[in-house]
Motif scaffolding. Sequence first.
Motif, mmCIF file in Angstrom:
data_model
loop_
_atom_site.group_PDB
_atom_site.id
_atom_site.type_symbol
_atom_site.label_atom_id
_atom_site.label_comp_id
_atom_site.label_asym_id
_atom_site.label_seq_id
_atom_site.Cartn_x
_atom_site.Cartn_y
_atom_site.Cartn_z
ATOM 1 N N HIS A 159 0.750 -1.217 -0.046
ATOM 2 C CA HIS A 159 0.062 -0.104 -0.125
ATOM 3 C C HIS A 159 0.783 1.457 0.106
ATOM 4 O O HIS A 159 0.563 2.577 -0.549
ATOM 5 N N LYS B 166 -1.131 2.180 -3.418
ATOM 6 C CA LYS B 166 -2.596 2.411 -2.557
ATOM 7 C C LYS B 166 -3.414 2.828 -3.632
ATOM 8 O O LYS B 166 -4.520 2.618 -3.772
ATOM 9 N N LYS B 167 -2.867 3.891 -4.446
ATOM 10 C CA LYS B 167 -3.858 4.226 -5.622
ATOM 11 C C LYS B 167 -4.307 3.466 -6.534
ATOM 12 O O LYS B 167 -5.309 3.368 -6.907
ATOM 13 N N SER B 168 -3.357 2.732 -6.775
ATOM 14 C CA SER B 168 -3.709 1.606 -7.934
ATOM 15 C C SER B 168 -4.672 0.482 -7.274
ATOM 16 O O SER B 168 -5.693 -0.061 -7.937
ATOM 17 N N ASP C 198 -6.951 1.316 -4.878
ATOM 18 C CA ASP C 198 -8.254 1.642 -4.929
ATOM 19 C C ASP C 198 -8.908 1.494 -6.198
ATOM 20 O O ASP C 198 -10.375 1.468 -6.263
ATOM 21 N N PHE C 199 -8.099 1.611 -7.305
ATOM 22 C CA PHE C 199 -8.874 1.350 -8.624
ATOM 23 C C PHE C 199 -9.213 -0.070 -8.927
ATOM 24 O O PHE C 199 -10.370 -0.332 -9.620
ATOM 25 N N ASN D 35 -17.657 4.013 -4.015
ATOM 26 C CA ASN D 35 -16.309 4.422 -4.709
ATOM 27 C C ASN D 35 -16.322 4.145 -6.002
ATOM 28 O O ASN D 35 -15.703 4.782 -6.817
ATOM 29 N N ILE E 79 -14.894 6.793 -8.858
ATOM 30 C CA ILE E 79 -13.999 6.740 -9.803
ATOM 31 C C ILE E 79 -14.495 6.863 -11.224
ATOM 32 O O ILE E 79 -13.517 7.510 -11.850
ATOM 33 N N ASP F 76 -14.902 10.690 -12.001
ATOM 34 C CA ASP F 76 -13.642 11.496 -12.048
ATOM 35 C C ASP F 76 -13.233 12.016 -13.326
ATOM 36 O O ASP F 76 -13.135 11.043 -14.315
ATOM 37 N N ASN G 213 -1.432 1.186 -14.880
ATOM 38 C CA ASN G 213 -0.657 2.340 -14.190
ATOM 39 C C ASN G 213 0.552 2.419 -14.385
ATOM 40 O O ASN G 213 1.386 1.512 -14.854
#
Length: 187
Positions: free
Chosen positions: A63, A67-69, A71-72, A106, A110, A113, A187
């Motif tokens: 994480h 962490k951003k990946s 969350d995807f 979420n 996403i 966005d 990513n």
Amino acid sequence: MNLNFSDMTLKIKFNELNHDEYIFYIDNHKKYKDFNTLGLYRSIIENDKLSLPEKIATRDYAHKSFKKSFDFLQLKDPKTFVDVSSLGINLTKADERKMWDDVIKNQQIILNDKRIKHRNFGTHSKHDCPYDDCIYKGLMVRPSSRLAWGSMHFDSDKSRYQQKAKSDRRKMDRKREQVIISDQIDN
Ligand SMILES: [Zn+2]
């Protein structure tokens, strides 16, 4: 099991690593152009060499970089997201419901966005099955996903799925999904 990593520049299988090796590859991930974060997170669930505390520590360490990946994954592979997030936690039915509700919320964030809209997330549609109390109701899924309601409900009734068939099903679906894993994360 061949996770396809060995054919590429990263000559390892994540699900055969021990904890120290995970740390090494996470620290050095930029050296490998085929480093696949979805594969990494999935492997934490599958890896038989890791104890539960090691799985949790590996996840937490991952994480820090991904962490951003991660969350995807709520959009790309929500089941893995939930499985990895709930490692070591005994979810009550209510907890599980809350967790999936959060994923569904979420997913919309996403998808809405603006920055994300221009990226290719493939076609998603809602898991919309006849079961009123289905925990995946409203979840956005890819048509090919094991969470698409057809593949989830057709060949096993719901109670059987919720009890014992989970891991068998996951293994079966994993094989089918390997083909598309590689283009699921960009990513
Ligand atoms: Zn359903």
